[in-house]
Design an enzyme around this catalytic site. Structure first.
Site, PDB file in Angstrom:
ATOM      1  N   HIS A 170       4.166 -17.683  12.781  1.00 45.11           N
ATOM      2  CA  HIS A 170       4.049 -19.023  13.359  1.00 45.11           C
ATOM      3  C   HIS A 170       4.738 -19.135  14.720  1.00 45.11           C
ATOM      4  CE1 HIS A 170       8.065 -19.929  11.393  1.00 45.11           C
ATOM      5  NE2 HIS A 170       8.212 -20.608  12.517  1.00 45.11           N
ATOM      6  N   ASP A 188       3.922 -14.832   6.769  1.00 42.52           N
ATOM      7  CA  ASP A 188       4.426 -15.391   8.028  1.00 42.52           C
ATOM      8  C   ASP A 188       5.219 -14.353   8.808  1.00 42.52           C
ATOM      9  OD1 ASP A 188       4.842 -17.142  10.072  1.00 42.52           O
ATOM     10  OD2 ASP A 188       6.008 -18.596   8.955  1.00 42.52           O
ATOM     11  N   ASN A 235      15.234 -20.419  15.793  1.00 39.53           N
ATOM     12  CA  ASN A 235      15.764 -19.357  14.935  1.00 39.53           C
ATOM     13  C   ASN A 235      14.650 -18.590  14.237  1.00 39.53           C
ATOM     14  OD1 ASN A 235      18.680 -21.127  14.431  1.00 39.53           O
ATOM     15  ND2 ASN A 235      18.764 -18.893  14.583  1.00 39.53           N
ATOM     16  N   SER A 236      13.472 -19.178  14.172  1.00 42.40           N
ATOM     17  CA  SER A 236      12.348 -18.543  13.476  1.00 42.40           C
ATOM     18  C   SER A 236      12.133 -17.110  13.946  1.00 42.40           C
ATOM     19  CB  SER A 236      11.063 -19.337  13.720  1.00 42.40           C
ATOM     20  OG  SER A 236      11.091 -20.561  13.053  1.00 42.40           O
TER      21      SER A 236
END
Length: 267
Positions: free
Chosen positions: A93, A122, A194-195
């Protein structure tokens, strides 16, 4: 004739994670804000109704404005090297379907190529055309509850600073939302940006997960009457290992305790 539909606004779409719909009404979301779904009931309107008018010029104008805004607002996220030949792991994402992915490394902005993605997990594997000395090695041990961890990343991108941010916490659960065994719950603070960042064991600095999602406070307050506190999620390193090996990327296991400096230069 009455019928019900679900309205999903742009703010909800911004934070959605591929595959999360299977959790029905309980949806922890990516590190961007999402609002609970709202039920609406509509009635069909006759085409000869005086209110049945479509302003096509306005629709086209709004679409162009939204498309322009989308192009001017690039997403940001974190990632980390898993080899010394430029291979980087991040969240799917974070990159989405973008054809213009750039990595900030040692002060340079380098164009990256997408090698593999897994929307269900993901995860995404990208590569830059540059050799890197440091990379994060995988833990050879399974994660456990109360394990002390460190989360590294760049929350809010460069809006705060270009220095790597590190937060600490523990593993709260070995399952994610909806009993998802590919994920685990942590209480280390994570924010938008932070993803895709690495989650390592506090002692060995070896990889045990990848930051992926945060349970939204507005959602829990609406659903349960209480705002959640530090309810965050990570993809387990075992899933990352399988993803990489399925795409012919060899992973390295940690044999000795690493230093925090390696995490900084690898993220």
């Amino acid at each position: 004739v009455d019928y019900s539909v679900r309205i999903v606004n742009s703010r909800e779409l911004k934070g959605s994670i591929p595959g999360m719909s299977r959790y029905e009404d309980f949806q922890p979301i990516s590190l961007l804000k999402v609002w609970p779904e709202i039920e609406h009931t509509f009635k069909k309107v006759r085409k000869d109704h005086p209110g049945f008018t479509i302003d096509s010029d306005k629709i086209d104008s709004d679409k162009k404005r939204n498309d322009t805004k989308k192009e001017e607002s690039p997403g940001v996220g974190s990632g980390f090297f898993i080899s010394d030949t430029g291979h980087i792991v991040t969240n799917f994402h974070v990159i989405g379907d973008s054809e213009n992915i750039k990595v900030q490394y040692e002060g340079d902005e380098i164009k990256a190529k997408v090698l593999a993605t897994d929307q269900r997990l993901d995860l995404a594997l990208i590569k830059i055309d540059k050799k890197n000395k440091n990379f994060i090695k995988f833990s050879s041990k399974s994660p456990f509850k109360s394990q002390e961890i460190l989360v590294a990343g760049f929350p809010f991108g460069k809006a705060i600073s270009d220095d790597l941010k590190i937060t600490g916490g523990i593993i709260n659960s070995l399952k994610g939302a909806g009993n998802d065994t590919t994920r685990m719950q942590i209480d280390a603070t994570i924010n938008p940006g932070n993803s895709g960042g690495p989650i390592v064991d506090k002692s060995s600095k070896s990889l045990i997960g990848v930051a992926v999602a945060s349970l939204n406070k507005d959602f829990t307050k609406a659903a349960f009457g209480v705002a959640s506190e530090n309810t965050n999620y990570a993809i387990k390193a075992s899933q990352v290992r399988d993803f990489l090996e399925s795409n012919n990327i060899e992973v390295s296991n940690s044999k000795i305790k690493d230093k925090i400096g390696n995490i900084e230069s690898s993220t």
